[in-house]
Design a protein around this motif. Structure first.
Motif, PDB file in Angstrom:
ATOM      1  N   HIS A 214       0.822  -1.215   0.000  1.00 52.18           N
ATOM      2  CA  HIS A 214       0.000   0.000   0.000  1.00 52.18           C
ATOM      3  C   HIS A 214       0.856   1.265   0.000  1.00 52.18           C
ATOM      4  O   HIS A 214       0.485   2.265  -0.635  1.00 52.18           O
ATOM      5  N   ALA A 215       1.985   1.228   0.710  1.00 51.91           N
ATOM      6  CA  ALA A 215       2.819   2.432   0.817  1.00 51.91           C
ATOM      7  C   ALA A 215       3.288   2.914  -0.555  1.00 51.91           C
ATOM      8  O   ALA A 215       3.416   4.111  -0.794  1.00 51.91           O
ATOM      9  N   LEU A 217       1.733   3.039  -3.249  1.00 48.99           N
ATOM     10  CA  LEU A 217       0.722   3.811  -3.983  1.00 48.99           C
ATOM     11  C   LEU A 217       0.988   5.315  -3.877  1.00 48.99           C
ATOM     12  O   LEU A 217       0.605   6.082  -4.750  1.00 48.99           O
ATOM     13  N   GLN A 218       1.644   5.698  -2.805  1.00 49.70           N
ATOM     14  CA  GLN A 218       1.898   7.120  -2.579  1.00 49.70           C
ATOM     15  C   GLN A 218       2.930   7.706  -3.551  1.00 49.70           C
ATOM     16  O   GLN A 218       3.011   8.930  -3.695  1.00 49.70           O
ATOM     17  N   HIS A 241     -10.990  -0.774 -12.433  1.00 49.18           N
ATOM     18  CA  HIS A 241     -10.798  -0.383 -11.025  1.00 49.18           C
ATOM     19  C   HIS A 241      -9.457   0.326 -10.803  1.00 49.18           C
ATOM     20  O   HIS A 241      -9.393   1.348 -10.103  1.00 49.18           O
ATOM     21  N   TYR A 244      -9.235   3.960 -11.990  1.00 47.36           N
ATOM     22  CA  TYR A 244      -9.769   4.919 -11.014  1.00 47.36           C
ATOM     23  C   TYR A 244      -8.750   5.171  -9.909  1.00 47.36           C
ATOM     24  O   TYR A 244      -8.561   6.303  -9.460  1.00 47.36           O
ATOM     25  N   LEU A 245      -8.093   4.104  -9.489  1.00 43.33           N
ATOM     26  CA  LEU A 245      -7.080   4.268  -8.444  1.00 43.33           C
ATOM     27  C   LEU A 245      -5.964   5.206  -8.922  1.00 43.33           C
ATOM     28  O   LEU A 245      -5.558   6.131  -8.196  1.00 43.33           O
ATOM     29  N   ALA A 247      -6.190   7.502 -11.204  1.00 39.27           N
ATOM     30  CA  ALA A 247      -6.740   8.859 -11.327  1.00 39.27           C
ATOM     31  C   ALA A 247      -6.919   9.516  -9.969  1.00 39.27           C
ATOM     32  O   ALA A 247      -6.876  10.743  -9.853  1.00 39.27           O
ATOM     33  N   GLY A 248      -7.109   8.693  -8.928  1.00 38.83           N
ATOM     34  CA  GLY A 248      -7.243   9.238  -7.584  1.00 38.83           C
ATOM     35  C   GLY A 248      -5.907   9.505  -6.906  1.00 38.83           C
ATOM     36  O   GLY A 248      -5.820  10.312  -5.985  1.00 38.83           O
ATOM     37  N   LEU A 249      -4.876   8.823  -7.364  1.00 36.65           N
ATOM     38  CA  LEU A 249      -3.550   8.977  -6.751  1.00 36.65           C
ATOM     39  C   LEU A 249      -2.720  10.056  -7.433  1.00 36.65           C
ATOM     40  O   LEU A 249      -1.861  10.681  -6.803  1.00 36.65           O
ATOM     41  N   ILE A 250      -2.928  10.235  -8.715  1.00 36.96           N
ATOM     42  CA  ILE A 250      -2.148  11.211  -9.485  1.00 36.96           C
ATOM     43  C   ILE A 250      -2.827  12.572  -9.372  1.00 36.96           C
ATOM     44  O   ILE A 250      -4.013  12.693  -9.618  1.00 36.96           O
ATOM     45  N   PRO A 251      -2.067  13.599  -8.988  1.00 36.73           N
ATOM     46  CA  PRO A 251      -2.704  14.902  -8.738  1.00 36.73           C
ATOM     47  C   PRO A 251      -3.472  15.469  -9.923  1.00 36.73           C
ATOM     48  O   PRO A 251      -4.580  15.965  -9.756  1.00 36.73           O
ATOM     49  N   VAL A 255      -9.573  10.667 -16.441  1.00 33.33           N
ATOM     50  CA  VAL A 255      -9.752   9.242 -16.685  1.00 33.33           C
ATOM     51  C   VAL A 255     -10.950   9.027 -17.592  1.00 33.33           C
ATOM     52  O   VAL A 255     -11.937   9.762 -17.521  1.00 33.33           O
TER      53      VAL A 255
END
Lengths: 285, 285
Positions: A214-215, A217-218, A241, A244-245, A247-251, A255
């Motif tokens: 998980h770390a 992903l940052q 899925h 979306y992840l 698109a949510g992680l990249i500033p 998408v």
């Protein structure tokens, strides 16, 4: 544009790492527009880009396809990490004397594109991630059994390709049959087939990328360039899925999920996707 | 449905925590369909739900709106953490004798809904998160200055409400004016206004939820129920970026971003959103 992708010559360039890279270049003299460099999918070579897509993209910009180190017509050994693939791709971009480019990575190529953007952000103006996922995402440790069973075998079939790259509907299957025809339009000077060693090394890299953490992903939070994330709604290889992840992680990401399509959505929806990529790359300069 | 949301009686129920909760109940005897319980936005009370949306949702199911502890017509003190708000909401659901419900949380109510799903998953069959974000996401530490400056002042204006809940276009502004009219259709037995103490406590909870902590994003990976994530494409309060992040973190999520709308997209697009929620809740039982 004087000729289509199916007629382009295979070219070779030696990079500072000593490797001769095979590539094709649509040219076209689009002044003031950066070249768009494409990074290919698992086991793919120069002939695995749909000519309809490349021709669509090349209408407005110079497009470069290439085999990374050890792949297809390029010399060297295919590495078993995305990090080394990124170094090898950066060496190719440097050899081409491109100061900055737009990058479009597809599947494993999108992993390499992410890594390039993280390692050498200065050379990436904008980034397109097709059928992609971030490093460390849960549930990404290797393809699903039916997927690796289809496209991971020593000898793959058109049917297996269609099962992964196209959806179940008649419309998508028909689009797949047409894409396959386009992929085989070229009969002369086809690229060298990728080897089993490439398959093994690339799949090791895919599995390593997918070790859940998980770390990791940052990592993507540091990307400053605009990113366009795209996928098919029925991709069995890399689920939407994960788009979306991303698109949510990249500033700065947008998408789009394309309907009734799978891993090869960008071949099925080549005109729409090329137009979307063009709009993204042209937006704000 | 015999009457619209604007005509529903204010009801009260005492929970095991000793708090009398104010609520409204559309009833309607929809056999075999679980009640849909709604969790309200920052500083909102029973009158801040658009009657057009509630009536749309109530066409097919029993819908319950309520004031959480300390809010509007409910007794008690507004807590300053989402965790305590979740406990207070669980106490209300238990007092209503609902074994399991569908939950729809809006804005801060969507934070509470996430926390309920994490703390007491057994009572949540399906979850709708409107204008939402996960706990710990970077960039979520308090609303933007122009947002808290608009809706965080002691006395708020219709103009400030429109600035946050609706987009800049003439179409969205017109939809906002119509939503405001609907919110004030009811003239008798309006709910008690929320207090400054509620505003302070809720905003403390919002800021605490927004303390950046990448590790907390992983919490959502344990959610087993289907989740529908929705937002307006121009929401200045909680960016649609976070809806993608939610959809990428939650295993079984679908996401929809509504065009030309902001924080109040679900009021602007009330018919479309009610239909989308109905399709989501009805899907697979």
């Amino acid at each position: 544009m004087t000729e289509g992708y199916s007629e382009l010559a295979n070219e070779t360039i030696k990079a500072a790492n000593g490797i001769d890279y095979a590539y094709r270049d649509t040219g076209g003299g689009h002044e003031g527009v950066l070249p768009l460099v494409l990074l290919q999918h698992f086991r793919g070579n120069l002939d695995n880009w749909d000519p309809a897509l490349i021709d669509g993209l090349a209408a407005t910009r110079r497009v470069i396809t290439f085999d990374n180190a050890g792949v297809g017509g390029s010399a060297g050994t295919t590495p078993d990490t995305i990090e080394q693939m990124a170094r090898d791709a950066i060496a190719f971009v440097a050899a081409m004397d491109f100061g900055q480019v737009d990058l479009l990575g597809f599947s494993i190529g999108s992993f390499v594109a992410q890594q390039i953007a993280l390692t050498r952000p200065a050379i990436v103006r904008k980034l397109v991630l097709a059928s992609s996922a971030p490093q460390g995402a849960a549930g990404m440790h290797g393809w699903a059994p039916e997927v690796i069973g289809a496209v991971g075998t020593p000898h793959t079939s058109p049917e297996a390709y269609l099962d992964v790259f196209f959806a179940r509907s008649a419309v998508s299957r028909q689009a797949g049959a047409e894409a396959l025809r386009r992929l085989y339009t070229r009969t002369e000077d086809r690229d060298t087939a990728t080897t089993w060693a490439t398959r093994e090394a690339q799949y090791d890299a895919v599995c390593t990328w997918g070790i859940p953490d998980h770390a990791l992903l940052q990592r993507l939070s540091c990307l400053q360039m605009p990113v366009f994330v795209a996928n098919g709604d029925s991709d069995p290889m890399i689920l939407p899925h994960y788009s979306y992840l991303l698109a949510g992680l990249i500033p700065q990401a947008r998408v789009k999920i394309y309907p009734d399509s799978a891993h090869g959505f960008l071949f099925q929806h080549h005109a729409e996707f090329a137009a979307d990529v063009e709009a993204f790359l042209a937006d704000g300069g």
